[in-house]
Design an enzyme around this catalytic site. Structure first.
Site, PDB file in Angstrom:
ATOM      1  N   GLY A 244      -1.202   0.669  -4.740  1.00 11.15           N
ATOM      2  CA  GLY A 244      -2.467   0.047  -4.351  1.00 11.15           C
ATOM      3  C   GLY A 244      -3.612   0.671  -5.096  1.00 11.15           C
TER       4      GLY A 244
ATOM      5  N   ASN B 265       1.125   0.095   5.788  1.00 15.15           N
ATOM      6  CA  ASN B 265       1.660  -0.621   4.632  1.00 15.15           C
ATOM      7  C   ASN B 265       2.450  -1.800   5.160  1.00 15.15           C
ATOM      8  OD1 ASN B 265       4.548  -0.062   2.529  1.00 15.15           O
ATOM      9  ND2 ASN B 265       2.899  -1.498   2.207  1.00 15.15           N
TER      10      ASN B 265
ATOM     11  N   CYS C 191       0.840  -1.199   0.000  1.00 15.37           N
ATOM     12  CA  CYS C 191       0.000   0.000   0.000  1.00 15.37           C
ATOM     13  C   CYS C 191       0.872   1.246   0.000  1.00 15.37           C
ATOM     14  CB  CYS C 191      -0.878   0.014   1.232  1.00 15.37           C
ATOM     15  SG  CYS C 191      -1.826  -1.490   1.420  1.00 15.37           S
TER      16      CYS C 191
ATOM     17  N   TYR D  80      10.155  -3.837  -8.560  1.00 14.45           N
ATOM     18  CA  TYR D  80       8.854  -3.590  -9.174  1.00 14.45           C
ATOM     19  C   TYR D  80       8.024  -2.483  -8.533  1.00 14.45           C
ATOM     20  CZ  TYR D  80       3.842  -4.456 -10.082  1.00 14.45           C
ATOM     21  OH  TYR D  80       2.513  -4.307 -10.373  1.00 14.45           O
TER      22      TYR D  80
HETATM   23  O1  LIG Z   1       4.498 -12.725 -13.891  1.00 14.41           O
HETATM   24  P1  LIG Z   1       3.345 -11.866 -13.512  1.00 14.41           P
HETATM   25  O2  LIG Z   1       2.507 -12.523 -12.471  1.00 14.41           O
HETATM   26  O3  LIG Z   1       2.566 -11.419 -14.702  1.00 14.41           O
HETATM   27  O4  LIG Z   1       3.909 -10.585 -12.764  1.00 14.41           O
HETATM   28  C1  LIG Z   1       4.966  -9.809 -13.210  1.00 14.41           C
HETATM   29  C2  LIG Z   1       4.498  -8.684 -14.101  1.00 14.41           C
HETATM   30  O5  LIG Z   1       3.566  -7.833 -13.391  1.00 14.41           O
HETATM   31  C3  LIG Z   1       4.095  -6.537 -13.274  1.00 14.41           C
HETATM   32  O6  LIG Z   1       3.551  -5.672 -14.263  1.00 14.41           O
HETATM   33  P2  LIG Z   1       2.285  -4.721 -14.014  1.00 14.41           P
HETATM   34  O7  LIG Z   1       1.400  -4.790 -15.182  1.00 14.41           O
HETATM   35  O8  LIG Z   1       1.666  -5.028 -12.693  1.00 14.41           O
HETATM   36  O9  LIG Z   1       2.867  -3.248 -13.830  1.00 14.41           O
HETATM   37  P3  LIG Z   1       3.836  -2.304 -14.679  1.00 14.41           P
HETATM   38  O10 LIG Z   1       2.986  -1.617 -15.727  1.00 14.41           O
HETATM   39  O11 LIG Z   1       4.372  -1.361 -13.662  1.00 14.41           O
HETATM   40  O12 LIG Z   1       4.922  -3.099 -15.306  1.00 14.41           O
HETATM   41  C4  LIG Z   1       5.576  -6.694 -13.484  1.00 14.41           C
HETATM   42  O13 LIG Z   1       6.147  -5.496 -13.987  1.00 14.41           O
HETATM   43  C5  LIG Z   1       5.645  -7.793 -14.508  1.00 14.41           C
HETATM   44  O14 LIG Z   1       5.407  -7.288 -15.800  1.00 14.41           O
HETATM   45  N1  LIG Z   2      -0.109  -4.138   0.815  1.00 16.02           N
HETATM   46  C1  LIG Z   2      -0.263  -3.670   2.025  1.00 16.02           C
HETATM   47  O1  LIG Z   2       0.547  -2.929   2.541  1.00 16.02           O
HETATM   48  C2  LIG Z   2      -1.491  -4.155   2.758  1.00 16.02           C
HETATM   49  C3  LIG Z   2      -1.758  -3.578   4.126  1.00 16.02           C
HETATM   50  C4  LIG Z   2      -2.718  -4.462   4.938  1.00 16.02           C
HETATM   51  N2  LIG Z   2      -2.094  -5.717   5.259  1.00 16.02           N
HETATM   52  C5  LIG Z   2      -4.005  -4.689   4.155  1.00 16.02           C
HETATM   53  O2  LIG Z   2      -4.231  -5.753   3.645  1.00 16.02           O
HETATM   54  O3  LIG Z   2      -4.764  -3.764   4.026  1.00 16.02           O
HETATM   55 MG   LIG Z   3       5.062  -5.121 -15.820  1.00 16.60          MG
END
Ligand SMILES: O=P(O)(O)OC[C@H]1O[C@H](OP(=O)(O)OP(=O)(O)O)[C@H](O)[C@@H]1O
Ligand SMILES: NC(=O)CC[C@H](N)C(=O)O
Ligand SMILES: [Mg+2]
Length: 495
Positions: free
Chosen positions: A28, A101, A2, A255
């Site tokens: 989030g 978070n 978060c 990420y």
């Molecule tokens: O193997 P997976 O389970 O698919 O997860 C990994 C993918 O998910 C995320 O991208 P996302 O679309 O969440 O965000 P981004 O646009 O910041 O890359 C990350 O950057 C990878 O591309």
């Molecule tokens: N990703 C997080 O930081 C989650 C905070 C908290 N554990 C929730 O589920 O709301």
């Molecule tokens: Mg991605």
């Protein structure tokens, strides 16, 4: 993962909190909330959706006060329902709102303690509501309200809570409270600005929120440190627990965080470029006579690394996938069905960048494989001669339990699979992963500011330790299958 933010200012802070949350939105997308303290009242407005969906003009007008906190949620515990949107509120002692978070790993035991010993009611399944009640109880035990009493209460909270947590809270009649878990797994940074000779403070998950609001980044909150900024704008800090090894979550750099953030004094952008550098060198080492024609990032997060890989290899870097800017991050969506559908909606290839070429696709990480499996196929359909895939992070083989919702090893594409098997499953002609040692060196940087990390999803080392049956229990509660069968509350909690 978060996003949290807290501000003590000279004027109403709701608009600043809103703006701050919009640049933490990538942490989030499920729910958002703001709470402010105004005179003797705490005001809370929260609900499911993006920041821009949750707040309208009327809501913002109600959120008066010079002290406030904000949250955008990516659930790791409980449900996705809007009754678990944050900040959470308790009326006793004094009136406290809190945003968290991270993820506690002793929630069940704490829940029992809070009910049986502290005689407090927790009405959701959220670990954050439990954390709030632990802190509230510890503050109540102090008997009176002061900076010292609050820092003592933070000490008590650290003694009882286990896991990853960065917290902001507002206590009526006192000010802003913030603390970070003893290993500093989750990030939290302090900012300050002055006007008319008086100081205003902001505390946030990422420095990008401070930049936007014109606060100077002072420093990161130290692992196990507690701080109070009184409503008069005076900062008090205390090391509330014996320092332990500082192990920031390495996945923030891979990420989660925005590249324009500084985290624990390390530039996320530079860390990602260094990841590209070391991965490029590995590719060069393994195949000095590689036949790669072009390096193509999988937008967005892999861009920094992909560009550096292209530089190291001396081949062209091309944007081959266009991202639909109206589709959010897919990895942090709650269900696998939604994630899978969103990849195709989100990314579309430009065929001329693929046709008859040997392409090296680069992603920051491969977790469930949802993205890469589809992207490899899209590259083939667009005419690529061969499709190679490089991941700037090592194989994700273990659950994350400190604030990233990957609780079930079986859902990870690399779980109990060799790299060859993963390559086959993803359908690419060559799969190259970053080595963990290189990733850690890349994040630490040339000055090696950070020496240890929470790299648990790569190596299975959990710095807090875990109970023997913990993973079985969270699998039961939080696997994709468990989530689809769970009831999602629909009652509105806005107002
Ligand atoms: O193997 P997976 O389970 O698919 O997860 C990994 C993918 O998910 C995320 O991208 P996302 O679309 O969440 O965000 P981004 O646009 O910041 O890359 C990350 O950057 C990878 O591309
Ligand atoms: N990703 C997080 O930081 C989650 C905070 C908290 N554990 C929730 O589920 O709301
Ligand atoms: Mg991605």
């Amino acid at each position: 993962m978060c996003g949290i933010i807290g501000i003590v200012g000279h004027n109403d802070v709701a608009a600043q909190l809103y703006d701050g949350l919009t640049v933490l939105q990538h942490r989030g997308q499920d729910a958002a909330g703001i709470a402010t303290a105004h005179g003797t009242k705490l005001r809370v407005h929260k609900g499911n959706g993006l920041v821009s969906d949750v707040f309208d003009e009327h809501a913002m007008q109600v959120l008066q006060g010079h002290l406030g906190i904000g949250h955008c949620r990516y659930p790791t515990a409980g449900s996705e329902g809007n009754d678990e949107a944050q900040p959470f509120y308790v009326n006793s002692p004094f009136g406290i709102v809190l945003a968290h978070n991270g993820n506690l790993i002793n929630t069940e035991a704490l829940q029992r303690e809070v009910f049986e010993q502290d005689r407090r009611n927790v009405s959701t399944e959220s670990d954050s509501e439990v954390l709030l009640n632990v802190f509230a109880h510890e503050l109540d035990e102090q008997g009176s309200l002061s900076v010292d009493a609050t820092l003592n209460a933070i000490e008590g909270t650290h003694r009882r809570c286990v896991g990853g947590y960065a917290v902001v809270a507002a206590v009526l009649g006192l000010g802003l409270v913030a603390f970070r878990d003893p290993n500093g797994i989750r990030p939290l940074v302090i900012g300050k600005r002055s006007s008319d000779g008086r100081d205003e403070y902001a505390v946030a998950s990422e420095s990008v929120a401070l930049d936007l609001l014109g606060y100077e980044r002072v420093r990161d909150v130290r692992p196990g440190e507690g701080l109070v900024v009184t409503t008069e704008g005076v900062l008090h800090t205390r090391q509330c627990v014996e320092p332990r090894t500082h192990t920031p979550c390495i996945f923030e750099y891979v990420y989660f965080a925005r590249p324009d953030s500084m985290m624990d004094d390390v530039s996320v952008h530079k860390a990602r470029m260094r990841m590209g550098q070391t991965l490029g060198e590995k590719i060069q080492r393994l195949r000095p006579d590689h036949d790669i024609d072009v390096v193509i990032p999988i937008p967005d997060t892999s861009r920094d690394s992909a560009l550096e890989i292209a530089n190291v290899l001396g081949v062209k870097y091309r944007e081959g996938f266009i991202k639909n800017r109206y589709v959010g991050r897919t990895f942090i969506m709650p269900g696998q069905g939604q994630r899978a559908k969103s990849v195709r909606r989100k990314l579309n290839p430009i065929p001329l960048e693929f046709r008859n070429r040997v392409v090296l696709l680069v992603d920051d990480s491969i977790v469930r494989g949802t993205t890469s499996k589809q992207i490899v196929q899209m590259a083939r359909d667009a005419g690529a001669r061969k499709v190679y895939l490089a991941s700037a992070a090592p194989p994700v083989r273990h659950p994350n339990i400190y604030g990233i919702d990957m609780p079930t090893a079986e859902e990870l594409v690399a779980h109990q699979r060799s790299e060859d098997e993963i390559q086959q499953l993803l359908g690419c002609d060559w799969l190259i992963y970053q080595d963990l040692e290189d990733l850690e060196r890349a994040v630490a940087g040339p000055k090696a500011r950070l020496t240890h990390f929470d790299s648990s999803c790569f190596n299975g080392n959990y710095v807090t330790g875990t109970e023997a049956d913990y993973f079985e229990r969270i699998k039961h509660l939080r696997s994709d299958e468990a989530k689809t069968t769970r009831r999602v509350p629909v009652a509105a909690t806005r107002g």
